[in-house]
Scaffold this motif. Structure first.
Motif, mmCIF file in Angstrom:
data_model
loop_
_atom_site.group_PDB
_atom_site.id
_atom_site.type_symbol
_atom_site.label_atom_id
_atom_site.label_comp_id
_atom_site.label_asym_id
_atom_site.label_seq_id
_atom_site.Cartn_x
_atom_site.Cartn_y
_atom_site.Cartn_z
ATOM 1 N N ARG A 109 0.819 -1.224 0.000
ATOM 2 C CA ARG A 109 0.000 0.000 0.000
ATOM 3 C C ARG A 109 0.846 1.264 0.000
ATOM 4 O O ARG A 109 0.365 2.347 -0.370
ATOM 5 C CB ARG A 109 -0.969 -0.006 1.191
ATOM 6 N N LEU A 110 2.097 1.160 0.417
ATOM 7 C CA LEU A 110 2.969 2.333 0.430
ATOM 8 C C LEU A 110 3.241 2.842 -0.981
ATOM 9 O O LEU A 110 3.666 3.986 -1.158
ATOM 10 C CB LEU A 110 4.293 2.015 1.130
ATOM 11 N N GLU A 114 1.229 3.796 -2.979
ATOM 12 C CA GLU A 114 0.320 4.906 -3.281
ATOM 13 C C GLU A 114 1.020 6.256 -3.129
ATOM 14 O O GLU A 114 0.627 7.238 -3.770
ATOM 15 C CB GLU A 114 -0.898 4.847 -2.356
ATOM 16 N N HIS A 115 2.025 6.302 -2.262
ATOM 17 C CA HIS A 115 2.684 7.580 -1.970
ATOM 18 C C HIS A 115 4.204 7.531 -2.150
ATOM 19 O O HIS A 115 4.886 8.521 -1.865
ATOM 20 C CB HIS A 115 2.362 8.022 -0.546
ATOM 21 N N ALA A 116 4.726 6.406 -2.589
ATOM 22 C CA ALA A 116 6.173 6.259 -2.748
ATOM 23 C C ALA A 116 6.461 5.373 -3.955
ATOM 24 O O ALA A 116 5.574 4.685 -4.463
ATOM 25 C CB ALA A 116 6.787 5.653 -1.484
ATOM 26 N N THR A 117 7.712 5.393 -4.405
ATOM 27 C CA THR A 117 8.142 4.514 -5.492
ATOM 28 C C THR A 117 8.792 3.285 -4.884
ATOM 29 O O THR A 117 9.827 3.389 -4.227
ATOM 30 C CB THR A 117 9.143 5.233 -6.406
ATOM 31 N N ASP A 173 10.081 13.398 -10.018
ATOM 32 C CA ASP A 173 9.507 14.095 -8.868
ATOM 33 C C ASP A 173 9.377 13.203 -7.644
ATOM 34 O O ASP A 173 8.643 13.529 -6.711
ATOM 35 C CB ASP A 173 8.134 14.658 -9.230
ATOM 36 N N GLN A 227 9.606 11.677 -4.193
ATOM 37 C CA GLN A 227 9.937 12.178 -2.863
ATOM 38 C C GLN A 227 10.450 11.061 -1.952
ATOM 39 O O GLN A 227 11.249 11.306 -1.050
ATOM 40 C CB GLN A 227 8.710 12.832 -2.224
ATOM 41 N N ARG A 276 0.312 -2.848 -7.625
ATOM 42 C CA ARG A 276 0.236 -1.540 -6.969
ATOM 43 C C ARG A 276 1.176 -0.517 -7.605
ATOM 44 O O ARG A 276 1.281 0.607 -7.108
ATOM 45 C CB ARG A 276 0.561 -1.691 -5.474
#
Length: 246
Positions: free
Chosen positions: A163-164, A166-169, A189, A191, A214
């Motif tokens: 699930r991470l 969703e906000h990370a590569t 881009d 982060q 995902r």
């Protein structure tokens, strides 16, 4: 011998050039009784969140010391952050990976309960394991004179880790992957980059499928099969070069 010691509330104390900064408690006792530091020796004191002061010791007591600040620096957190999601492994192999990752600049580590992990954290072992990894990153950060002590994220299962994405590569190390970590395109881009390293038996096929569904990217290093203790640190080294940190 480490010359960096940690004081969590350093930012709240006077720490400009010329100020005196005291060190007390276990850190000071270790400096005085184990490292046998003496007046005149130059050491650094940091808060683990970017702030580091450096200067000579001016007073020494059995459980305390003080330095006179000659330099004070505040380093920003590196961007992108590079995290290591390390599968739990038998023996001390996962701990060796965490230690080396800290020395190589990891922003944080995630204890991962992979399907094929022989080592399991359950019940009281979760808190004990987290505490142990916390101590490892703390000591490794001091040894390598790092301004930032890596964070220890909560113990995760595969679904939580996936699930991470969703906000990370997520960069999943897989020796069968076609893309090499040294060549794969990284988001301009980005982060947060998370290196996912499996246990001794590798990452299970259905776990790889879940990660890919995902949006995770499967990557490999060279043609060799590395141990779980060396794969993560090796991948961090590659990223350090690619991100111009080395």
């Amino acid at each position: 011998m480490s010359s960096l010691f940690l004081r969590a509330d350093l930012a709240d104390a006077p720490h400009a050039v010329g100020d005196g900064v005291a060190l007390a408690g276990p850190e000071a006792r270790h400096a005085v009784t184990v490292n046998r530091l003496r007046i005149g020796e130059v050491i650094s004191i940091g808060d683990g969140a970017g702030l580091v002061v450096r200067g000579p010791i001016v007073t020494v007591e059995p459980a305390a010391l003080e330095i006179r600040v000659e330099s004070s620096t505040l380093d920003a957190a590196p961007v992108p952050e590079v995290w290591l999601a390390q599968a739990l492994a038998k023996g001390d192999r996962d701990e060796l990976a965490v230690q080396a990752a800290t020395e190589l600049g990891a922003s944080g580590v995630i204890p991962w309960a992979a399907e094929r992990s022989v080592s399991k954290w359950t019940g009281a072992k979760v808190a004990k394991g987290m505490e142990r990894w916390g101590a490892i990153v703390r000591e490794a950060a001091k040894q390598s004179i790092r301004a930032w002590v890596p964070s220890i994220e909560q113990h995760m299962n595969t679904k939580q880790l996936a699930r991470l994405a969703e906000h990370a590569t997520l960069l999943v190390l897989d020796p069968t992957a076609e893309a090499r970590l040294s060549e794969v395109a990284l988001p301009a881009d980005a982060q947060v980059l998370i290196l996912v390293v499996g246990p001794e038996g590798g990452i299970a096929p259905h776990e790889l499928d879940l990660f890919e569904s995902r949006g995770a990217i499967r990557v490999r290093l060279g043609d060799e099969i590395l141990r779980t203790s060396t794969a993560g640190p090796s991948a961090l080294s590659v990223l350090n070069v690619r991100l111009n940190r080395w």
